[in-house]
Design a protein around this motif. Structure first.
Motif, PDB file in Angstrom:
ATOM      1  N   SER A 141       0.857  -1.182   0.000  1.00 43.93           N
ATOM      2  CA  SER A 141       0.000   0.000   0.000  1.00 43.93           C
ATOM      3  C   SER A 141       0.894   1.232   0.000  1.00 43.93           C
ATOM      4  CB  SER A 141      -0.915   0.014   1.227  1.00 43.93           C
ATOM      5  OG  SER A 141      -0.157   0.147   2.414  1.00 43.93           O
ATOM      6  N   SER A 142       0.293   2.409  -0.216  1.00 41.99           N
ATOM      7  CA  SER A 142       1.070   3.652  -0.330  1.00 41.99           C
ATOM      8  C   SER A 142       2.176   3.514  -1.359  1.00 41.99           C
ATOM      9  CB  SER A 142       1.644   4.065   1.029  1.00 41.99           C
ATOM     10  OG  SER A 142       0.623   4.325   1.961  1.00 41.99           O
ATOM     11  N   CYS A 143       1.885   2.741  -2.412  1.00 41.51           N
ATOM     12  CA  CYS A 143       2.824   2.577  -3.507  1.00 41.51           C
ATOM     13  C   CYS A 143       2.529   3.615  -4.587  1.00 41.51           C
ATOM     14  CB  CYS A 143       2.734   1.162  -4.087  1.00 41.51           C
ATOM     15  SG  CYS A 143       1.047   0.662  -4.552  1.00 41.51           S
ATOM     16  N   ALA A 144       3.427   3.724  -5.544  1.00 38.63           N
ATOM     17  CA  ALA A 144       3.237   4.657  -6.652  1.00 38.63           C
ATOM     18  C   ALA A 144       3.494   3.925  -7.957  1.00 38.63           C
ATOM     19  CB  ALA A 144       4.168   5.851  -6.516  1.00 38.63           C
ATOM     20  N   VAL A 145       2.896   4.434  -9.030  1.00 38.32           N
ATOM     21  CA  VAL A 145       2.949   3.761 -10.327  1.00 38.32           C
ATOM     22  C   VAL A 145       3.456   4.720 -11.387  1.00 38.32           C
ATOM     23  CG1 VAL A 145       1.481   2.857 -12.174  1.00 38.32           C
ATOM     24  CG2 VAL A 145       1.190   2.014  -9.851  1.00 38.32           C
ATOM     25  N   GLY A 146       4.296   4.199 -12.264  1.00 37.19           N
ATOM     26  CA  GLY A 146       4.727   4.928 -13.441  1.00 37.19           C
ATOM     27  C   GLY A 146       4.574   4.055 -14.669  1.00 37.19           C
ATOM     28  N   VAL A 147       4.297   4.668 -15.811  1.00 42.10           N
ATOM     29  CA  VAL A 147       4.138   3.933 -17.069  1.00 42.10           C
ATOM     30  C   VAL A 147       5.269   4.332 -18.010  1.00 42.10           C
ATOM     31  CG1 VAL A 147       2.696   3.574 -19.100  1.00 42.10           C
ATOM     32  CG2 VAL A 147       1.651   3.708 -16.835  1.00 42.10           C
ATOM     33  N   LEU A 148       5.973   3.309 -18.506  1.00 37.19           N
ATOM     34  CA  LEU A 148       7.125   3.542 -19.361  1.00 37.19           C
ATOM     35  C   LEU A 148       7.155   2.455 -20.437  1.00 37.19           C
ATOM     36  CD1 LEU A 148       9.726   5.188 -19.823  1.00 37.19           C
ATOM     37  CD2 LEU A 148      10.850   3.757 -18.107  1.00 37.19           C
ATOM     38  N   ASN A 149       7.138   2.869 -21.694  1.00 38.07           N
ATOM     39  CA  ASN A 149       7.179   1.924 -22.823  1.00 38.07           C
ATOM     40  C   ASN A 149       6.035   0.913 -22.750  1.00 38.07           C
ATOM     41  OD1 ASN A 149       9.583   3.176 -23.678  1.00 38.07           O
ATOM     42  ND2 ASN A 149      10.812   1.818 -22.393  1.00 38.07           N
ATOM     43  N   ASP A 150       4.850   1.386 -22.388  1.00 35.19           N
ATOM     44  CA  ASP A 150       3.648   0.551 -22.285  1.00 35.19           C
ATOM     45  C   ASP A 150       3.800  -0.576 -21.263  1.00 35.19           C
ATOM     46  OD1 ASP A 150       2.179   2.053 -24.071  1.00 35.19           O
ATOM     47  OD2 ASP A 150       2.669   0.798 -25.796  1.00 35.19           O
ATOM     48  N   LEU A 151       4.647  -0.362 -20.278  1.00 36.34           N
ATOM     49  CA  LEU A 151       4.786  -1.257 -19.134  1.00 36.34           C
ATOM     50  C   LEU A 151       4.447  -0.472 -17.873  1.00 36.34           C
ATOM     51  CD1 LEU A 151       8.176  -3.001 -20.035  1.00 36.34           C
ATOM     52  CD2 LEU A 151       5.865  -3.895 -20.406  1.00 36.34           C
ATOM     53  N   LEU A 152       3.891  -1.172 -16.897  1.00 40.58           N
ATOM     54  CA  LEU A 152       3.452  -0.543 -15.655  1.00 40.58           C
ATOM     55  C   LEU A 152       4.452  -0.880 -14.552  1.00 40.58           C
ATOM     56  CD1 LEU A 152       0.654   0.930 -14.869  1.00 40.58           C
ATOM     57  CD2 LEU A 152       0.144  -1.210 -13.702  1.00 40.58           C
ATOM     58  N   TYR A 153       5.023   0.141 -13.924  1.00 45.25           N
ATOM     59  CA  TYR A 153       5.974  -0.068 -12.836  1.00 45.25           C
ATOM     60  C   TYR A 153       5.323   0.351 -11.522  1.00 45.25           C
ATOM     61  CZ  TYR A 153       9.702  -0.550 -16.328  1.00 45.25           C
ATOM     62  OH  TYR A 153      10.490  -0.974 -17.376  1.00 45.25           O
ATOM     63  N   VAL A 154       5.328  -0.535 -10.530  1.00 43.02           N
ATOM     64  CA  VAL A 154       4.836  -0.185  -9.205  1.00 43.02           C
ATOM     65  C   VAL A 154       6.039  -0.110  -8.272  1.00 43.02           C
ATOM     66  CG1 VAL A 154       4.288  -2.606  -8.648  1.00 43.02           C
ATOM     67  CG2 VAL A 154       3.224  -0.751  -7.352  1.00 43.02           C
ATOM     68  N   VAL A 155       6.118   1.003  -7.544  1.00 42.93           N
ATOM     69  CA  VAL A 155       7.343   1.380  -6.836  1.00 42.93           C
ATOM     70  C   VAL A 155       7.086   1.495  -5.334  1.00 42.93           C
ATOM     71  CG1 VAL A 155       9.091   3.192  -6.611  1.00 42.93           C
ATOM     72  CG2 VAL A 155       8.162   2.636  -8.862  1.00 42.93           C
ATOM     73  N   GLY A 156       7.870   0.761  -4.544  1.00 38.20           N
ATOM     74  CA  GLY A 156       7.874   0.921  -3.092  1.00 38.20           C
ATOM     75  C   GLY A 156       6.539   0.648  -2.440  1.00 38.20           C
ATOM     76  N   GLY A 157       6.246   1.423  -1.378  1.00 36.55           N
ATOM     77  CA  GLY A 157       5.037   1.242  -0.592  1.00 36.55           C
ATOM     78  C   GLY A 157       5.333   0.563   0.730  1.00 36.55           C
ATOM     79  N   TYR A 158       4.268   0.222   1.454  1.00 32.55           N
ATOM     80  CA  TYR A 158       4.375  -0.526   2.707  1.00 32.55           C
ATOM     81  C   TYR A 158       3.941  -1.972   2.482  1.00 32.55           C
ATOM     82  CZ  TYR A 158       4.884   3.668   5.658  1.00 32.55           C
ATOM     83  OH  TYR A 158       5.337   4.815   6.252  1.00 32.55           O
ATOM     84  N   ASN A 159       4.630  -2.901   3.168  1.00 28.11           N
ATOM     85  CA  ASN A 159       4.176  -4.290   3.149  1.00 28.11           C
ATOM     86  C   ASN A 159       3.270  -4.560   4.343  1.00 28.11           C
ATOM     87  OD1 ASN A 159       5.896  -4.531   5.367  1.00 28.11           O
ATOM     88  ND2 ASN A 159       7.447  -5.723   4.267  1.00 28.11           N
ATOM     89  N   GLN A 160       2.908  -5.829   4.563  1.00 26.66           N
ATOM     90  CA  GLN A 160       1.985  -6.187   5.640  1.00 26.66           C
ATOM     91  C   GLN A 160       2.524  -5.820   7.019  1.00 26.66           C
ATOM     92  OE1 GLN A 160      -1.038  -7.065   5.391  1.00 26.66           O
ATOM     93  NE2 GLN A 160      -1.425  -8.399   3.642  1.00 26.66           N
ATOM     94  N   SER A 161       3.850  -5.744   7.143  1.00 31.19           N
ATOM     95  CA  SER A 161       4.477  -5.400   8.426  1.00 31.19           C
ATOM     96  C   SER A 161       4.684  -3.903   8.581  1.00 31.19           C
ATOM     97  CB  SER A 161       5.820  -6.134   8.559  1.00 31.19           C
ATOM     98  OG  SER A 161       5.653  -7.526   8.465  1.00 31.19           O
ATOM     99  N   MET A 162       4.121  -3.123   7.644  1.00 33.10           N
ATOM    100  CA  MET A 162       4.273  -1.664   7.641  1.00 33.10           C
ATOM    101  C   MET A 162       5.740  -1.254   7.531  1.00 33.10           C
ATOM    102  SD  MET A 162       1.425  -0.194   7.390  1.00 33.10           S
ATOM    103  CE  MET A 162       1.875   1.500   7.724  1.00 33.10           C
ATOM    104  N   GLN A 163       6.501  -2.066   6.802  1.00 23.38           N
ATOM    105  CA  GLN A 163       7.885  -1.724   6.492  1.00 23.38           C
ATOM    106  C   GLN A 163       7.931  -1.125   5.094  1.00 23.38           C
ATOM    107  OE1 GLN A 163      10.683  -4.953   5.706  1.00 23.38           O
ATOM    108  NE2 GLN A 163      12.278  -3.849   6.824  1.00 23.38           N
TER     109      GLN A 163
END
Length: 300
Positions: A141-163
């Protein structure tokens, strides 16, 4: 192609969440746009064809829970009104969104049933339908997305342990498959992500309790993340848009308050510059996109 401007919609802790603002980089001025009925806050905003804007999910004023709503605004029409579209399949908060051609992707996030989500879904504008796609390998969660060359990149965020995560995944819609790419140099949640000149940028965010001013970029050609110049002010939950060869970092929050100024990155000089023009309303987690300026967006 019309004159490009930066559009800002909604935002949490804003006195006028139903207002639009737009920024003209040529005159360095913010202007109010037409006010709308809907009162959005903490939204995700995307644009198709430079003038069809979508609000994806978020909250509504006076309501504490998230919504699965999708709304559309056609900026080519003189009478502006949000139109309700088909709801998302999954109730999501603090998720990532991106557009590839005529498809809107909603990725990860958090909901009250499963917590941090691995799931992702896509809205087809032509058929007006949502359907689920393959799950990510990591809940975030709290991740961010960028689109490059018609591919979707999801970057970072928090995991289940809030890390906070330094991991990045790439989705290829032609084969419905996620694959890992190189880890970032730093763990980031609530980072801003944007694309400029074929490279993916991750800006600010937070790592546990530390607010970040660091910035890095990823080149698909080398498969490597590289640290670049820092922001002047650390911030999280900022939005990034590219315009005229520059990358604009809009809004967000520091350790104590919402930020009412924009920073601009010039890749030729590797510098961030604070733009002196401040928007009319401080907004936390607004939606920000680049659009063709409609004729009825006037400076009067």
């Amino acid at each position: 192609m019309g004159e490009k401007v930066i559009l800002v919609v909604g935002g949490n802790r804003s006195r006028r969440r139903n207002s639009l603002e737009w920024f003209d980089t040529r005159t360095n001025l913010w202007h109010f746009g037409p006010e709308l009925i809907s009162n959005f806050k903490r939204i995700s905003l995307v644009v198709m064809n430079d003038n069809i804007v979508f609000v994806v999910g978020g909250y509504f004023s006076g309501v504490s829970r998230s919504y699965q709503c999708l709304f559309m605004l056609d900026l080519s029409l003189e009478s502006l009104c949000w139109q309700r579209c088909v709801d998302m399949l999954v109730d999501r908060q603090v998720f990532g969104v991106g557009v590839i051609k005529d498809n809107i992707y909603a990725v990860g996030g958090w909901n009250s049933t499963v917590g941090h989500c691995r799931s992702a879904e896509v809205y087809n504008y032509n058929t007006q339908t949502w359907h689920m796609i393959s799950n990510m390998s990591t809940s975030r969660s709290s991740c961010a997305v960028g689109v490059l060359n018609d591919l979707l990149y999801v970057v970072g965020g928090y995991n289940q342990s809030m890390q906070a995560l330094d991991t990045v995944e790439c989705y290829n819609p032609s084969i419905d498959m996620w694959s890992p790419v190189a880890n970032m140099c730093e763990r980031r949640s609530s980072a801003g992500v944007g694309v400029l000149y074929g490279e993916l940028y991750a800006v600010g965010g937070e790592n546990e309790s530390n607010l970040l001013s660091s910035v890095e970029k990823y080149s698909p050609k080398t498969g490597v993340w590289t640290t670049i110049a820092h922001l002047n002010v650390p911030r999280k939950s900022a939005e990034l848009v590219a315009l005229d060869g520059l990358l604009y970092v809009v809004g967000g929050m520091d350790n104590s308050s919402n930020l009412d100024h924009v920073e601009c990155y010039n890749p030729n000089t590797n510098t961030f510059t604070v733009i002196t023009a401040k928007w009319n309303i401080m907004r936390f987690s607004p939606g920000v996109v680049t659009i063709n300026r409609p004729q009825h967006f006037t400076t009067c």
